[in-house]
Design an enzyme around this catalytic site. Structure first.
Site, short mmCIF file in Angstrom:
data_model
loop_
_atom_site.label_atom_id
_atom_site.label_comp_id
_atom_site.label_asym_id
_atom_site.label_seq_id
_atom_site.Cartn_x
_atom_site.Cartn_y
_atom_site.Cartn_z
N GLN A 260 0.83 -1.21 0.00
CA GLN A 260 0.00 0.00 0.00
C GLN A 260 0.86 1.26 0.00
O GLN A 260 0.50 2.27 -0.61
CB GLN A 260 -0.93 0.00 1.21
CG GLN A 260 -2.12 -0.93 1.07
CD GLN A 260 -2.84 -0.72 -0.25
OE1 GLN A 260 -3.41 0.33 -0.50
NE2 GLN A 260 -2.81 -1.72 -1.12
N HIS A 263 1.88 3.15 -3.32
CA HIS A 263 0.93 3.87 -4.16
C HIS A 263 1.28 5.34 -4.33
O HIS A 263 1.15 5.91 -5.41
CB HIS A 263 -0.48 3.77 -3.57
CG HIS A 263 -1.23 2.55 -4.01
ND1 HIS A 263 -1.59 2.33 -5.32
CD2 HIS A 263 -1.70 1.50 -3.31
CE1 HIS A 263 -2.25 1.19 -5.41
NE2 HIS A 263 -2.33 0.66 -4.20
N ASP A 361 -7.30 -5.93 -4.42
CA ASP A 361 -7.03 -4.90 -5.42
C ASP A 361 -7.32 -5.40 -6.82
O ASP A 361 -7.71 -4.62 -7.69
CB ASP A 361 -5.55 -4.48 -5.35
CG ASP A 361 -5.30 -3.41 -4.33
OD1 ASP A 361 -6.27 -2.85 -3.78
OD2 ASP A 361 -4.12 -3.13 -4.06
#
Length: 437
Positions: A260, A263, A361
């Site tokens: 994460q 990103h 995701d």
């Protein structure tokens, strides 16, 4: 990563430990987005081409992707890549079809019938960013529920690449999801075009999808304008919170945090664990794994605002998570489902050691468009519901009105709304005359 002992922190230090990187929309960003919106509204396609030239440094003859571009995109993908997209679409479609909204029809009392009808939103705009990386997975997460909802008009905007073409992966995903109208427009100008229309881009009713600060600002601005378009949900930088006991594997958890954190420089990754030893192992594993990753420059910034918190027990760890309300919550414990019953504030939850967040995701079936920045306390992840309108219907017979009407009259008088009362009383009087005759 910084390691903090939760029990030793005072209230102010705990607030700081759970603080997110600043994600406020600066006044300058809002002003710049508004200027772009105003220009697109006034100049249409000419403004869109000028922004492509000035901001993307490319010349665009055609804003809309042609059939030839779709065919060329498919030719650039390998068969295994297309198969992966198809499999992801299939799972997302299976899950979202199972959670479709359903109509309701009920006679609440004799002569009084109420209904809820489901209607698709007429025109939706899907925004798929392509800044540091193209996101065909976002196409799937937006386009599949839009198709299931039955939205008649589904448009997609995505920034053009250096060759003035859209990302091949984005185009193939769009084609597989039944999206026929794709426009090579990015940034706030794309949001403006979708919200108000141009010579080439039809106006839509609601806009979906993530984006940078200018996209986010533009979505909020057009949603505040009755002539603009609604937005999907509040969005900010991506985030994950992992709860782990001493059964957790440091390498797994480090990988979850980095997945994460890569990103965006403002993304955030938190670990809350009952094991001091695991905390130290994860901190070391994050540093080791990060050194091998291609997006190190982003990770160095996002990991700087990420933390490891040591909690005395799982109940405290869960309380920390509830207070934070993460976009993604990973429960890497011996009995994760036992904790799930107590989870209230999270966008999407991943249970156990074998459920890494990237599965959600890409291809598990759930949606990865989720509320961030604490909005999981009040908002849900994207679903078919968001692409529909729920419209209520009521129908009263003469007998139903005769029985229930006086209740409405009493309540209208209580609120001092005489016209409301009169609209019912006139009919009740007509029924009395009809009965007397």
């Amino acid at each position: 990563m910084q390691i903090l002992e939760w029990q030793t922190l005072n209230p102010e230090e705990r607030r700081a430990a759970l603080s997110r990187p600043t994600a406020r929309l600066e006044s300058q960003t809002l002003a710049e987005a508004q200027a772009i919106i105003d220009t697109v509204r006034a100049q249409g396609d000419a403004a869109l081409r000028r922004y492509a030239r000035e901001l993307d440094h490319i010349e665009l003859e055609e804003l809309q992707v042609t059939g030839a571009e779709f065919a060329a995109a498919r030719a650039q993908l390998q068969p295994a890549q297309i198969t992966a997209l198809e499999r992801a679409i299939d799972n997302v479609e299976r899950f979202h079809r199972a959670s479709e909204p359903t109509p309701v029809a009920l006679e609440v009392q004799p002569g009084v019938r109420c209904e809820r009808l489901i209607r698709p939103i007429d025109a939706v705009g899907l925004y798929v960013p392509a800044g540091s990386a193209p996101l065909p997975s976002t196409v799937i997460m937006l386009a599949v529920p839009a198709r299931i909802a039955g939205c008649p008009q589904r448009l997609l905007c995505t920034p053009p690449q250096r060759d003035a073409r859209a990302s091949p992966a984005v185009l193939v995903a769009a084609e597989l999801c039944g999206i026929e109208q794709v426009f090579k427009i990015g940034g706030a100008q794309a949001i403006a075009a979708l919200a108000y229309g141009s010579e080439s881009v039809p106006k839509v009713c609601k806009i979906f999808g993530p984006g940078n600060a200018w996209v986010t600002a533009a979505k909020q601005l057009v949603a505040a304008d009755p002539a603009g378009a609604a937005l999907d949900l509040p969005a900010g930088p991506s985030e994950v919170l992992v709860i782990a006991d001493d059964s957790g594997r440091a390498d797994f958890i480090a990988a979850d945090l980095l997945a994460q954190a890569e990103h965006d420089p403002n993304a955030q990754a938190l670990l809350v664990t009952t094991s001091r030893q695991l905390a130290q192992q994860v901190a070391a594993a994050v540093a080791q794994q990060m050194a091998t990753l291609s997006r190190r420059s982003i990770l160095q910034q996002s990991i700087a605002s990420s933390r490891i918190l040591i909690a005395p027990d799982l109940a405290t760890a869960l309380g920390i998570s509830e207070r934070y309300a993460p976009e993604h919550l990973i429960l890497e414990t011996r009995a994760p489902r036992a904790l799930l019953e107590q989870v209230r504030n999270a966008g999407s939850v991943f249970l156990g050691h074998w459920s890494p967040e990237p599965m959600g995701d890409y291809c598990s079936g759930t949606n990865h468009v989720l509320p961030t920045y604490g909005h999981a306390r009040a908002y849900s992840g994207l679903s078919v519901f968001d692409f529909t309108r729920r419209m209520t219907v009521q129908e009263l017979s003469a007998e139903g009105l005769r029985d229930l009407g006086p209740t409405a009259v009493t309540l209208a008088r209580l609120e001092g709304l005489d016209a409301h009362a009169a609209a019912v009383e006139l009919r009740l009087e007509a029924l009395r005359h009809e009965h007397a005759a």
